[in-house]
Design an enzyme around this catalytic site. Structure first.
Site, short mmCIF file in Angstrom:
data_model
loop_
_atom_site.label_atom_id
_atom_site.label_comp_id
_atom_site.label_asym_id
_atom_site.label_seq_id
_atom_site.Cartn_x
_atom_site.Cartn_y
_atom_site.Cartn_z
CD GLN A 187 64.62 61.17 59.84
OE1 GLN A 187 65.52 61.59 59.12
NE2 GLN A 187 63.56 60.55 59.34
CB CYS A 333 53.58 63.53 57.41
SG CYS A 333 55.34 63.47 57.16
C1 LIG Z 1 61.57 56.47 60.04
C2 LIG Z 1 61.49 56.75 61.48
C3 LIG Z 1 61.04 55.78 62.37
C4 LIG Z 1 60.59 54.42 61.91
O1 LIG Z 1 61.69 53.65 61.51
P1 LIG Z 1 61.46 52.27 60.73
O2 LIG Z 1 62.84 51.69 60.70
O3 LIG Z 1 60.95 52.65 59.39
O4 LIG Z 1 60.53 51.46 61.52
C5 LIG Z 1 60.99 56.11 63.69
N1 LIG Z 1 61.35 57.32 64.14
C6 LIG Z 1 61.80 58.27 63.31
C7 LIG Z 1 62.21 59.59 63.86
C8 LIG Z 1 61.88 58.03 61.95
O5 LIG Z 1 62.30 58.99 61.15
#
Ligand SMILES: *Cc1c(COP(=O)(O)O)cnc(C)c1O
Length: 396
Positions: A187, A333
């Site tokens: 993120q 969530c």
């Molecule tokens: C979305 C997300 C993931 C998972 O990522 P993917 O590419 O969907 O496997 C892991 N950590 C965080 C903080 C995320 O927001």
């Protein structure tokens, strides 16, 4: 007050869950789905070389966006896999020498669940608690480090409340104590500047679909200096320097390269624009309504994130009343389970307040008009729900 119903598709305000792929990224990917379809590992002919060259160019773009070198970039299927590879890889490789891992209780489930698994395999894991703002305590982190600590895994930006951990300070502490540092930065990419060398991060997970790139493609950065050793998860052809077997999806790699380039180039202007829209939204909601609580600290927070609890309003029924807005709730969530968000609980929310929470994630393609519309609709429906409740209790 009545807001004219929008025609067409709902306003998308769930950019922490996933993002629309940028047209420029789609454009970059297309040829690698069609005429440039080669297997990047085919070393004997033009088609393979063409795809391999494009993948290596993308690797360079990804590396440049986080201050790494191309040899430190390993393509994966996403951040879930990158987090698994980082934590399992380190834990299993070094277990005989050092077996303690430190993480925190607001991590993404793919980090927490991996740590639970490592405990079953014999690691000891410390789960630091975050405070009411969602921040870890550096003194607690320091106190948790022992001679036996091999890895600290702390996310750069939290996916529900958007708070930013002090990675450079954590990195300095890790380095001083000769502990490896991993960060889930899914993120964070494109939201805040990332420099793995400056922040002393040894392993970092990022992913395409949270930053206007393709789904199904992520990266694990693994530092060369100091050299970090990992036990691979996949057995196979030994692609990605024996760390991640499997044919690389060349079109997705190319797309993620472009994604990273755009993320860095557009970050300053985008951050300012999203921050203004987000703050405007807070202003409108809190001016019109009582009992709006912002979840997570505002001081260290990415600009597109807003997470609020609305006193006396159930988020699930709220969202049902707002089919024209695509938002999410802390109650939905971990939607496989019925529980409310463990992240909101970790920052001290009651079950009731967690179930009254809405997460709004503004992104690159949101317009001011859309955010204004969302504010009006939220105010309208929250007022309706509350007045409906009042009418019922008056009738009783
Ligand atoms: C979305 C997300 C993931 C998972 O990522 P993917 O590419 O969907 O496997 C892991 N950590 C965080 C903080 C995320 O927001």
């Amino acid at each position: 007050m009545s807001v004219e119903k929008r025609r067409g598709r709902p306003v998308y305000l769930d950019n922490h869950a996933t993002t629309q792929v940028d047209e420029r990224v789609v454009e970059a990917m297309l040829p690698y789905f069609s005429e440039k379809f080669g297997n990047p590992h085919s070393g004997s002919h033009f088609y393979g070389w063409e795809a391999a060259e494009a993948v290596e160019l993308a690797r360079g773009q990804v590396a440049a966006s986080i201050g790494a070198v191309p040899e430190e970039i390993y393509f994966t299927s996403g951040a879930t896999e990158a987090n698994n590879l980082a934590i399992k890889g380190v834990a299993r490789f070094y277990r005989d020498k050092k077996n303690h891992i430190i993480t925190c209780n607001s991590e993404h489930m793919c980090v927490l669940d991996t740590c639970f698994q490592m405990e079953k395999e014999g690691n000891r894991v410390t789960y630091l608690e975050v405070d009411n703002e969602g921040m870890i305590d550096l003194a607690e982190l320091k106190a948790a480090i022992t001679e036996d600590t091999v890895l600290i895994s702390i996310m750069t930006v939290q996916n529900e409340i958007g708070v930013i951990q002090p990675m450079a300070e954590i990195g300095a502490m890790a380095r001083e104590n000769k502990v490896l540092l991993h960060s889930d930065a899914a993120q964070a990419l494109g939201k805040i500047p990332l420099d793995v060398k400056e922040m002393n991060i040894n392993l970092m997970s990022i992913t395409g679909h949270k930053v206007y790139g393709p789904m199904g493609l992520g990266v694990l950065y693994v530092s060369n200096k100091p050299r970090v050793r990992l036990e691979p998860i996949f057995s196979g052809g030994g692609q990605e320097r024996n760390l991640r077997s499997g044919t690389l999806p060349a079109p997705l790699c190319v797309g993620f390269g472009k994604t990273c380039e755009l993320a860095v180039a557009e970050m300053p202007a985008e951050a300012e624009r999203l921050g203004k829209m987000r703050d405007g939204l807070i202003e409108k909601l809190t001016t019109a309504l009582d009992g709006i609580q912002i979840n997570g600290g505002m001081e260290h927070r990415v600009p597109g994130n807003l997470n609020i609890s609305i006193e006396g309003v159930d988020a699930e029924s709220m969202m049902a009343a707002l089919p024209d807005l695509a938002v999410s709730s802390g109650s939905a969530c971990t939607s496989a389970s019925e529980e409310s968000s463990y992240v909101l609980q970790a920052i001290g929310l009651s079950n009731e307040m967690a179930e009254a929470s809405l997460r709004i994630g503004l992104g690159r393609f949101n317009t001011e008009d859309e955010v204004d519309y969302a504010a009006e609709r939220l105010i309208e429906e929250i007022t309706n729900v509350r007045e409906g409740r009042k009418n019922i209790s008056a009738a009783e």
